[in-house]
Design an enzyme around this catalytic site. Structure first.
Site, PDB file in Angstrom:
ATOM      1  N   VAL A  77      14.753 -28.950  33.805  1.00  0.00           N
ATOM      2  CA  VAL A  77      15.727 -30.036  33.672  1.00  0.00           C
ATOM      3  C   VAL A  77      15.608 -30.645  32.274  1.00  0.00           C
ATOM      4  CG1 VAL A  77      16.653 -32.115  34.799  1.00  0.00           C
ATOM      5  CG2 VAL A  77      15.281 -30.521  36.129  1.00  0.00           C
ATOM      6  N   PRO A  78      15.972 -29.870  31.235  1.00  0.00           N
ATOM      7  CA  PRO A  78      15.900 -30.436  29.884  1.00  0.00           C
ATOM      8  C   PRO A  78      16.855 -31.622  29.787  1.00  0.00           C
ATOM      9  CG  PRO A  78      17.103 -28.339  29.878  1.00  0.00           C
ATOM     10  CD  PRO A  78      16.525 -28.507  31.251  1.00  0.00           C
ATOM     11  N   HIS A  79      16.407 -32.709  29.138  1.00  0.00           N
ATOM     12  CA  HIS A  79      17.272 -33.887  29.093  1.00  0.00           C
ATOM     13  C   HIS A  79      16.891 -34.807  27.951  1.00  0.00           C
ATOM     14  CE1 HIS A  79      13.768 -35.080  31.553  1.00  0.00           C
ATOM     15  NE2 HIS A  79      13.884 -36.221  30.910  1.00  0.00           N
ATOM     16  N   ALA A  80      17.783 -35.714  27.668  1.00  0.00           N
ATOM     17  CA  ALA A  80      17.507 -36.752  26.671  1.00  0.00           C
ATOM     18  C   ALA A  80      18.469 -37.899  26.881  1.00  0.00           C
ATOM     19  CB  ALA A  80      17.679 -36.191  25.260  1.00  0.00           C
TER      20      ALA A  80
END
Lengths: 158, 107
Positions: A67-70
């Site tokens: 769950v790559p996120h920013a």
């Protein structure tokens, strides 16, 4: 929160071309730009923010999922996309397994609650082995959309 | 030898709640002990060793949760986990560092 509340369908990629972590993130952010979900001028900044978050610890949460996120000020609501890699990508996951399923999220800096609710929707569905397997085997955006709709309906009925 | 179940109430104090990093910290910590630890919210039980399970809590700041442990080292397991919650999963210092320059920009 339902998948339809944050997943940008036209940015879904049923077959990622990327072979490594940075290019997978790049490809998914580019898909959001192509879908006009985030401004093209912010593409670089969003990719950087996501890579920086990965430095704090991989968002590969196991079961072949990441769950790559920013947080990024260029979005005014939580927006996400999904990518499937049939070969799998080394993402330094917690369990060491390659990642086949990506849920990439970009959220406004001041909305931690929405981020938690999106993580809840994702993790709840991923505990369902059948859902996980079907999503990894999905061959088209249409397949993925069908699975997401079904998950949303199950959640609404629960 | 039998072990009784012990219980501890904790509160989520960090502003971001139990997102991915806190969930990872909780799971890693719970995995260091032989005791089985569960997080109870309302009537639902969640496995403290599983990131996926913890993320389904969607526990934001201010949420009260019960930690329940069962096993030979249940007490130290709950001590370690309660400490993580009390420290806001090590995010409190970072939050205040970020807050000061940002607050300055508003003026």
């Amino acid at each position: 929160m339902r998948f339809s509340d944050f997943v940008c369908v036209s940015a879904i990629r049923a077959e990622l071309k990327a072979g490594d972590k940075p290019s997978a993130i790049q490809e998914l952010v580019a898909s959001l730009v192509a879908a006009e979900a985030v401004p093209a001028a912010q593409q670089e900044g969003i990719v950087k923010a996501i890579l920086k978050r990965e430095e704090l610890g991989s968002t590969g949460i196991g079961r072949g999922v990441a769950v790559p996120h920013a947080k990024h000020a260029s979005v005014d609501r939580l927006i996400g996309t999904i990518g499937v890699s049939s070969n799998g990508i080394d993402f330094n996951s917690l369990d060491g397994e390659n990642v086949h399923l990506f849920f990439l999220l970009v959220s406004p800096p001041d909305r931690p609650r929405d981020h938690l609710l999106a993580l809840e929707s994702i993790s709840r569905q991923l505990r369902d082995d059948a859902f996980c397997r079907c999503l990894k085997n999905a061959k088209s955006v249409q397949d993925i959309q069908t699975l997401l709709n079904e998950a949303d309906q199950t959640q609404a009925g629960a | 030898m039998t072990h009784s179940r012990i219980n501890r109430v904790v509160t989520v104090v960090n502003p971001l709640g139990i997102h991915l990093r806190p969930a990872g910290l909780i799971a890693n910590t719970a995995n260091r002990f032989a005791a089985q630890v569960e997080v109870v919210k309302g009537g639902d039980r969640f496995d403290a060793r599983s990131v996926l399970s913890l993320l389904t809590l969607a526990a934001g700041q201010g949420t009260q949760l019960a930690l329940q442990a069962h096993g030979p080292d249940a007490e130290p397991a709950l001590d370690a986990l309660a400490e993580l919650f009390a420290q806001g999963f090590h995010e409190m210092e970072a939050a205040s560092e970020r807050a000061s320059p940002a607050a300055g920009l508003d003026h």
